[in-house]
Design an enzyme around this catalytic site. Structure first.
Site, PDB file in Angstrom:
ATOM      1  N   HIS A 273       0.696  -1.261  -0.020  1.00  0.00           N
ATOM      2  CA  HIS A 273      -0.202  -0.103  -0.160  1.00  0.00           C
ATOM      3  C   HIS A 273       0.894   1.218  -0.102  1.00  0.00           C
ATOM      4  O   HIS A 273       0.914   1.997  -0.862  1.00  0.00           O
ATOM      5  CB  HIS A 273      -1.014   0.028   1.280  1.00  0.00           C
ATOM      6  CG  HIS A 273      -2.072  -1.139   1.222  1.00  0.00           C
ATOM      7  ND1 HIS A 273      -2.769  -1.348   0.041  1.00  0.00           N
ATOM      8  CD2 HIS A 273      -2.139  -2.177   2.281  1.00  0.00           C
ATOM      9  CE1 HIS A 273      -3.390  -2.550   0.503  1.00  0.00           C
ATOM     10  NE2 HIS A 273      -3.206  -3.054   1.877  1.00  0.00           N
ATOM     11  N   ASP A 324      -5.196  -8.212  -3.126  1.00  0.00           N
ATOM     12  CA  ASP A 324      -5.293  -8.042  -1.679  1.00  0.00           C
ATOM     13  C   ASP A 324      -6.467  -8.636  -1.302  1.00  0.00           C
ATOM     14  O   ASP A 324      -6.865  -9.722  -1.021  1.00  0.00           O
ATOM     15  CB  ASP A 324      -5.056  -6.442  -1.489  1.00  0.00           C
ATOM     16  CG  ASP A 324      -5.295  -6.259  -0.110  1.00  0.00           C
ATOM     17  OD1 ASP A 324      -5.327  -7.240   0.871  1.00  0.00           O
ATOM     18  OD2 ASP A 324      -5.183  -4.950   0.415  1.00  0.00           O
TER      19      ASP A 324
END
Ligand code: ZN
Length: 450
Positions: A273, A324
């Protein structure tokens, strides 16, 4: 498997002087060790005995960041609004219903979905280690073993990133569902993780869940475990500003600085991220050679914000891509999102070339998972590749020489026709040969959790 398998691709995206290029009529041969023994472009029509692959062959896509069980949340978390933290509560409820058998069934179906989307290797960031309440299974690695077996059943490679998760936040004891994640301390985590075994299709790496979940004094143990083995080390970093605020309050430094001070950053490390960074954080990540894994469809879904991917790449960080939470599983959507999100933020176009985005999803993704010998169509590399149809309503019309642009900016998972892993034809004409009824398998595995 026969001694040698020969594939003939109508077109293939190949390494080339001056940068990758799409070339026609490409023979790709795979040896019995699952590696490419030859790549010959301009080879003429498909010869007898070769497997004909219509469309564009690309190196297999690496899904560098996955939590397989989050697939069970698809659609159900799209009702109403909520925040990252209410989404997390729903995710914890799905986790509560899993045991090794159910996880095997679910992950097999999810990895089969990945194969159908062009993914040949997954980085599974795995923290659901123990039984409800934290009781140990007879095999303390039963859940991790289920994931490794699931990848084998789905015909793809896995790097099991066994995740250290010890705290509900900066040293606070884990509670509720988090009891299943915790080994108690980093030494106990290391002891359990050391018992994990790789396989031909599986490698073992480590992960720090986040600076929230691993107390600062125990970060070094995880970093050292990975360093001793030369293994990949992944970590969630600054996905939410709340994490930055809490880290500053607890330690007086940013999460990036805390990780750097405890030896977590470096060329084997992927920070996942990296959405909310200071300029100093960017410098630290680049100076240490840390890879950044962007997960744009999840970051979008969770309203995280747009991470500074272009800034990080320009500073020197390799960029990789992950699905994810599996809000969607589509590596081509992840790739184009990197460029399109940047366009929205800056109101200018052209931050990444299609070739650079494909490299992020292939060679750089595989390297970040400890498979540096995959992600390229060349002799000696693992024979892992996918083939995109160029004659669907989404992809038809553009000249094949623009195959990279078509793949990134127009194609999607539904356009993947073939997948080959280690020379083995896993997806053929859009059908998974090991899990042929993949939709039904997903429905059954997710339904069993309700
Ligand atoms: Zn994650």
């Amino acid at each position: 498997m026969p001694a040698v398998v020969t594939y003939w691709a109508e077109h293939a995206w190949l390494p080339h002087r001056g940068g990758p290029a799409v070339q026609p009529e490409v023979l790709i041969t795979a040896g019995p060790d699952g590696r490419i023994t030859g790549v010959v472009p301009d080879s003429g029509p498909c010869p007898a005995g070769a497997v004909r692959l219509a469309g564009l062959a690309l190196p297999g896509q690496a899904n560098a960041h996955s939590h397989a069980f989050h697939r069970a949340l698809r659609s159900t978390v799209q009702v109403g609004s909520g925040t990252f933290w209410t989404w997390r509560d729903t995710m914890y409820k799905a986790a509560a219903a899993l045991d090794p058998d159910r996880y095997l069934a679910l992950a097999t179906a999810v990895y089969a979905e990945m194969a159908l989307a062009g993914i040949t290797a997954v980085g599974e960031f795995h923290y659901l280690h123990h039984a409800p309440g934290g009781a140990r299974y007879a095999d303390p690695n039963a859940m991790g073993a289920a994931l490794v077996e699931a990848a084998a059943r789905a015909g793809i490679r896995i790097t099991l990133l066994d995740t250290c998760y010890l705290s509900s936040g900066f040293g606070a004891e884990p509670t509720g569902p988090q009891l299943r994640f915790s080994d108690g301390d980093a030494d106990a985590w290391a002891e359990r993780a050391s018992a994990l075994a790789g396989a031909e299709h599986a490698r073992i790496g480590a992960a720090v869940h986040s600076v929230r979940a691993v107390p600062a004094g125990q970060l070094d143990t995880v970093a050292q475990w990975a360093a001793t083995r030369g293994a990949p080390l992944h970590v969630h970093l600054s996905e939410q500003t709340a994490e930055n605020d809490a880290c500053l309050a607890a330690h007086g430094v940013t999460p990036t600085r805390l990780l750097a001070d405890h030896g977590v950053l470096g060329p084997r490390t992927s920070a996942v991220h990296a959405t909310h960074l200071t300029d100093e954080d960017v410098r630290l990540l680049a100076d240490t050679g840390t890879t950044i894994c962007m997960c744009p469809t999840t970051e979008r879904d969770l309203a995280d914000g747009i991470g500074p991917a272009r800034h990080l790449a320009s500073a020197g960080c390799p960029i990789t891509l992950g699905s994810d939470s599996h809000a969607v599983i589509d590596p081509f959507e992840e790739a184009r999102a990197l460029e399109l999100d940047e366009r929205l933020r800056t109101r200018t176009r052209g931050h990444w070339t299609a070739n650079a985005l494909l490299k992020a999803g292939t060679a750089d993704g595989h390297a970040s998972l400890g498979w540096p010998e995959a992600g390229r169509l060349e002799a000696g590399a693992l024979a892992d590749f996918c083939v995109l149809a160029l004659d669907t309503v989404r992809t038809a019309g553009a000249p094949p020489v623009l195959g990279a642009e078509t793949a990134v900016f127009a194609a999607g998972a539904a356009d993947v026709r073939h997948l080959v892993v280690g020379g083995r034809h896993v997806v053929r004409d859009g059908v998974h040969r090991l899990v042929p009824e993949t939709g039904r398998a997903l429905a059954a595995a997710i339904g069993a959790l309700r």
